[in-house]
Design a protein around this motif. Structure first.
Motif, short mmCIF file in Angstrom:
data_model
loop_
_atom_site.label_atom_id
_atom_site.label_comp_id
_atom_site.label_asym_id
_atom_site.label_seq_id
_atom_site.Cartn_x
_atom_site.Cartn_y
_atom_site.Cartn_z
N VAL A 1 0.84 -1.20 0.00
CA VAL A 1 0.00 0.00 0.00
C VAL A 1 0.88 1.25 0.00
O VAL A 1 0.61 2.21 -0.74
N ALA A 2 1.94 1.27 0.80
CA ALA A 2 2.84 2.43 0.86
C ALA A 2 3.48 2.68 -0.50
O ALA A 2 3.60 3.84 -0.94
N ALA A 3 3.88 1.60 -1.18
CA ALA A 3 4.51 1.75 -2.50
C ALA A 3 3.52 2.33 -3.50
O ALA A 3 3.86 3.22 -4.30
N LEU A 4 2.28 1.85 -3.47
CA LEU A 4 1.27 2.34 -4.41
C LEU A 4 0.88 3.79 -4.13
O LEU A 4 0.64 4.57 -5.05
N VAL A 5 0.80 4.16 -2.85
CA VAL A 5 0.54 5.56 -2.49
C VAL A 5 1.65 6.45 -3.05
O VAL A 5 1.39 7.53 -3.62
N ALA A 6 2.90 5.99 -2.92
CA ALA A 6 4.05 6.77 -3.40
C ALA A 6 4.05 6.90 -4.91
O ALA A 6 4.64 7.82 -5.47
N GLN A 7 3.38 5.96 -5.60
CA GLN A 7 3.27 6.02 -7.06
C GLN A 7 2.05 6.81 -7.52
O GLN A 7 1.76 6.88 -8.71
N GLY A 8 1.33 7.42 -6.56
CA GLY A 8 0.21 8.27 -6.92
C GLY A 8 -1.13 7.58 -7.02
O GLY A 8 -2.10 8.19 -7.47
N GLU A 9 -1.21 6.31 -6.60
CA GLU A 9 -2.47 5.59 -6.68
C GLU A 9 -3.45 6.06 -5.59
O GLU A 9 -3.04 6.35 -4.46
N LYS A 10 -4.73 6.11 -5.93
CA LYS A 10 -5.75 6.49 -4.97
C LYS A 10 -6.18 5.27 -4.14
O LYS A 10 -6.11 4.13 -4.63
N PRO A 11 -6.63 5.49 -2.90
CA PRO A 11 -7.03 4.36 -2.05
C PRO A 11 -8.06 3.44 -2.72
O PRO A 11 -7.98 2.22 -2.59
N ALA A 12 -9.02 4.01 -3.45
CA ALA A 12 -10.04 3.18 -4.10
C ALA A 12 -9.42 2.26 -5.15
O ALA A 12 -9.80 1.09 -5.29
N ASP A 13 -8.44 2.80 -5.90
CA ASP A 13 -7.77 1.98 -6.92
C ASP A 13 -6.91 0.91 -6.27
O ASP A 13 -6.80 -0.21 -6.78
#
Length: 390
Positions: free
Chosen positions: A321-333
């Motif tokens: 989750v931390a990696a995806l947040v850092a890549q600009g992904e939204k929580p819903a995605d």
């Protein structure tokens, strides 16, 4: 017109043109100077010569050339006459009945485009033509310079065989560059497919097979690639059809990139690179006409999740989750791609905030990107057509 040292310098410029970045501009500049012309252009066009793929021109500013290519090329009254005449020759607009001057002066082309540039006369011809591709060349003169005479037009025609040879050299050099790109990328990218002329996959690297097995957006059926997304499949089919056009083997087909969209994830990119039939077969592991490289957008910016979890004391799920947040992904995605609820992802983000002592996703992004956890992967290079300028 083209004699002695002037002709030798012109031929040198012409045969250097395929090898030099601004070679075609230099050749056209010499043509303009020696022929007493106002401007000149070479246009790479489709089979019907009504759409410009690429072009080289001199002595016309960028905005005028853009307007010509995008609109006025199909309004030029010289071109319908040119289409009705045999290819491989230049024709004087004044002497060869392409368009009489009264008709030319009444045309939208002259009044809205050529008049402001003081273009009144021309000599033009279809200098190279293949299935799917037409290359036309135009020399242009002002009213004060007068029309191109018969001797001047004949001098252009004496050059036409040399122009065709230089254009063919350009195509061959482009093919060789594609082969070199293929060899370089073969060493850098593991996920590679090779297709034969029947569009069958004749070779697939191990990593390509893994992606085919794991990703539902693409699959193999009767040894052919099938994409779940119709628009992506249509684009892939068009690129393959152009690559397999056997009558067009000397034309610079460039291939392209097909984005395969995936729900809640970054797209998978398929880079299609044509390998022409005259390519050195010893360079290829199996007979093939097209190389397809599978580039996973997520892997291109992939992080070492184990290392990220260790450095920040996160669970494996939290590291993802931390990696995806850092890549600009939204929580819903993030929830959709991981098949978990949005509530679960928000709880994980809250836990990450506590463990890392940050208070926002922006702060978390800065922290993760500052850590030595990125796995860098080289990006593929997309080949291009003839070099062109303004």
């Amino acid at each position: 017109m083209f004699v002695g040292k002037g002709l030798n310098a012109l031929l040198d410029a012409l045969y250097y043109a395929p090898y030099e970045k601004s070679g075609w501009q230099e050749f056209l500049n010499r043509m303009v100077s020696l022929s007493g012309s106002r401007s000149a252009r070479i246009l790479v066009m489709n089979k019907d010569a009504d759409q410009v793929f690429n072009g080289v021109q001199v002595n016309t500013d960028a905005s005028a050339h853009k307007a010509f290519v995008e609109h006025y090329v199909n309004l030029c009254p010289w071109r319908p006459g040119l289409a009705s005449l045999p290819p491989g020759k230049f024709y004087s607009s004044f002497l060869d009945g392409i368009c009489d001057q009264k008709t030319f002066y009444r045309s939208e082309f002259f009044n809205d485009w050529a008049r402001g540039l003081d273009i009144h006369h021309g000599a033009s011809g279809t200098v190279w033509q293949h299935e799917g591709q037409t290359i036309q060349m135009f020399m242009q003169r002002t009213g004060g310079q007068g029309h191109f005479t018969r001797n001047e037009t004949n001098a252009f025609n004496a050059l036409t065989p040399h122009i065709r040879r230089a254009l063919r050299l350009e195509a061959i050099i482009h093919q060789r560059k594609q082969q070199q790109d293929y060899l370089e990328q073969q060493g850098r990218f593991g996920a590679m497919l090779l297709l034969n002329v029947r569009k069958e996959v004749v070779y697939a690297s191990e990593s390509a097979w893994e992606m085919l097995r794991a990703d539902p957006s693409l699959r193999m059926h009767t040894r052919k690639l099938r994409l779940q997304n119709k628009a992506a499949q249509d684009l892939l089919d068009r690129l393959l059809a152009a690559s397999f056009d056997g009558s067009n083997v000397h034309a610079p087909v460039t291939g392209g990139v097909v984005p395969v969209w995936r729900c809640g994830r970054t797209p998978l990119l398929m880079q299609v690179i044509p390998l022409h039939p005259d390519a050195d077969s010893s360079l290829m592991p199996v007979p093939a006409h097209v190389a397809v490289y599978l580039v996973d957008g997520e892997q291109q910016s992939q992080m070492d999740l184990g290392k990220l979890a260790s450095l920040l004391d996160l669970t494996p799920a939290e590291a993802r989750v931390a990696a995806l947040v850092a890549q600009g992904e939204k929580p819903a995605d993030i929830a959709a791609s991981g098949n978990v609820s949005l509530h679960t992802v928000r709880s994980q983000i809250k836990s990450i905030f506590i463990k890392t002592d940050v208070t926002s996703q922006a702060q978390l992004t800065k922290l993760v990107r500052a850590l030595p956890v990125q796995q860098q992967v080289a990006q593929p290079r997309v080949p291009f057509l003839l070099s062109s300028a303004g």
